[in-house]
Design a protein around this motif. Structure first.
Motif, PDB file in Angstrom:
ATOM      1  N   SER A  20       0.838  -1.211   0.000  1.00  0.00           N
ATOM      2  CA  SER A  20       0.000   0.000   0.000  1.00  0.00           C
ATOM      3  C   SER A  20       0.869   1.256   0.000  1.00  0.00           C
ATOM      4  O   SER A  20       0.537   2.255  -0.644  1.00  0.00           O
ATOM      5  N   SER A  21       2.008   1.166   0.696  1.00  0.00           N
ATOM      6  CA  SER A  21       2.913   2.321   0.735  1.00  0.00           C
ATOM      7  C   SER A  21       3.512   2.602  -0.634  1.00  0.00           C
ATOM      8  O   SER A  21       3.709   3.768  -1.003  1.00  0.00           O
ATOM      9  N   LEU A  22       3.829   1.552  -1.397  1.00  0.00           N
ATOM     10  CA  LEU A  22       4.355   1.742  -2.753  1.00  0.00           C
ATOM     11  C   LEU A  22       3.308   2.421  -3.636  1.00  0.00           C
ATOM     12  O   LEU A  22       3.625   3.328  -4.414  1.00  0.00           O
ATOM     13  N   VAL A  23       2.056   1.988  -3.490  1.00  0.00           N
ATOM     14  CA  VAL A  23       0.986   2.584  -4.286  1.00  0.00           C
ATOM     15  C   VAL A  23       0.786   4.049  -3.894  1.00  0.00           C
ATOM     16  O   VAL A  23       0.676   4.924  -4.748  1.00  0.00           O
ATOM     17  N   LEU A  24       0.773   4.303  -2.592  1.00  0.00           N
ATOM     18  CA  LEU A  24       0.586   5.672  -2.100  1.00  0.00           C
ATOM     19  C   LEU A  24       1.717   6.575  -2.591  1.00  0.00           C
ATOM     20  O   LEU A  24       1.484   7.711  -3.012  1.00  0.00           O
ATOM     21  N   ARG A  25       2.935   6.077  -2.573  1.00  0.00           N
ATOM     22  CA  ARG A  25       4.091   6.836  -3.064  1.00  0.00           C
ATOM     23  C   ARG A  25       3.962   7.098  -4.566  1.00  0.00           C
ATOM     24  O   ARG A  25       4.157   8.225  -5.023  1.00  0.00           O
ATOM     25  N   PHE A  26       3.579   6.065  -5.298  1.00  0.00           N
ATOM     26  CA  PHE A  26       3.481   6.180  -6.759  1.00  0.00           C
ATOM     27  C   PHE A  26       2.324   7.094  -7.184  1.00  0.00           C
ATOM     28  O   PHE A  26       2.470   7.947  -8.065  1.00  0.00           O
ATOM     29  N   VAL A  27       1.178   6.938  -6.527  1.00  0.00           N
ATOM     30  CA  VAL A  27      -0.021   7.652  -6.958  1.00  0.00           C
ATOM     31  C   VAL A  27      -0.079   9.066  -6.378  1.00  0.00           C
ATOM     32  O   VAL A  27      -0.502  10.008  -7.041  1.00  0.00           O
ATOM     33  N   LYS A  28       0.385   9.216  -5.122  1.00  0.00           N
ATOM     34  CA  LYS A  28       0.236  10.523  -4.457  1.00  0.00           C
ATOM     35  C   LYS A  28       1.550  11.150  -4.018  1.00  0.00           C
ATOM     36  O   LYS A  28       1.561  12.263  -3.488  1.00  0.00           O
ATOM     37  N   GLY A  29       2.650  10.430  -4.179  1.00  0.00           N
ATOM     38  CA  GLY A  29       3.940  10.991  -3.772  1.00  0.00           C
ATOM     39  C   GLY A  29       4.089  11.124  -2.275  1.00  0.00           C
ATOM     40  O   GLY A  29       4.841  11.954  -1.780  1.00  0.00           O
ATOM     41  N   GLN A  30       3.348  10.298  -1.537  1.00  0.00           N
ATOM     42  CA  GLN A  30       3.367  10.413  -0.076  1.00  0.00           C
ATOM     43  C   GLN A  30       3.868   9.140   0.580  1.00  0.00           C
ATOM     44  O   GLN A  30       3.872   8.071  -0.031  1.00  0.00           O
TER      45      GLN A  30
END
Ligand code: GDP
Ligand code: MG
Length: 184
Positions: A20-30
């Motif tokens: 989920s963290s990878l997705v959050l980083r990729f999609v929202k930069g967070q």
């Protein structure tokens, strides 16, 4: 061409490897240090969606030269009790990212099981990427990059170590997948 190619992508891997963290980083930069797994399933506005259907949905567009790939990302929960739902997400997927945590050898073993399952039950055309996440935690490393690279090569996957925390290789792994998708 200026075409947009839709590509279903699924993240698989053990609980707490950082999917989920990878997705959050990729999609929202967070990045969130103490991630609550259901907190950012905002695309469907249902806080319990991840625990209900075993996955959360996101989308993000990646440009490769003059083409665009629109990823439809399914972030699965990873718990054993959701295992029976996994085929719903990886079947017909253009790409799968199998995630392990470089500081936890058991998650690498679990990643290999996911790769086996994808090779046995998934589509032969699915591009499979192996992500050794938490690459910022070098001092706690249990899985060497060499071991993972060798395994990836032997199994026709492409491999990168990533960090959702520092953002290292996160855009890169999705870009590499997009590149492969635009070549087919
Ligand atoms: P999931 O269960 O696979 O979706 O894992 P999460 O994304 O919920 O992450 C589990 C925990 O690991 C959370 O506390 C995250 O903040 C942490 N985490 C995720 N990715 C990284 C990373 O690249 N580096 C570090 N240091 N922690 C991470
Ligand atoms: Mg998660």
């Amino acid at each position: 061409s200026n075409q947009i190619k839709n590509a279903k992508l699924v993240l698989l891997g053990d609980v707490a490897t950082g999917k989920s963290s990878l997705v959050l980083r990729f999609v929202k930069g967070q990045f969130v240090e103490f991630q609550v797994s259901v907190a950012f399933c905002d695309s469907c506005s249902i806080a319990s969606c991840e625990s209900t259907i075993g996955a959360a949905f996101f989308s993000q567009v990646v440009a490769v030269n003059d083409e665009s790939v629109k990823f439809e990302i399914w972030d699965t929960a990873g718990q054993e009790r959701y295992h029976s739902l996994a085929p719903m997400y990886y079947r017909g997927a253009a790409a799968a990212v199998v995630v392990y945590d470089i500081t936890n050898a058991a998650t690498f073993t679990r990643a290999k099981k996911w790769v086996q399952e994808l090779q046995a039950q998934g589509s032969p055309n699915t591009i499979v990427a192996l992500a050794g996440n938490k690459a910022d935690l070098l001092e706690a490393r249990q899985v060497s990059a060499e071991e993972a690279q060798t395994y990836a090569q032997e199994n026709g996957l492409f491999f990168m170590e990533t960090s959702a925390k520092t953002a290292i290789n996160v855009n890169n792994i999705f870009y590499e997948i997009a590149k492969r998708l635009t070549q087919v």
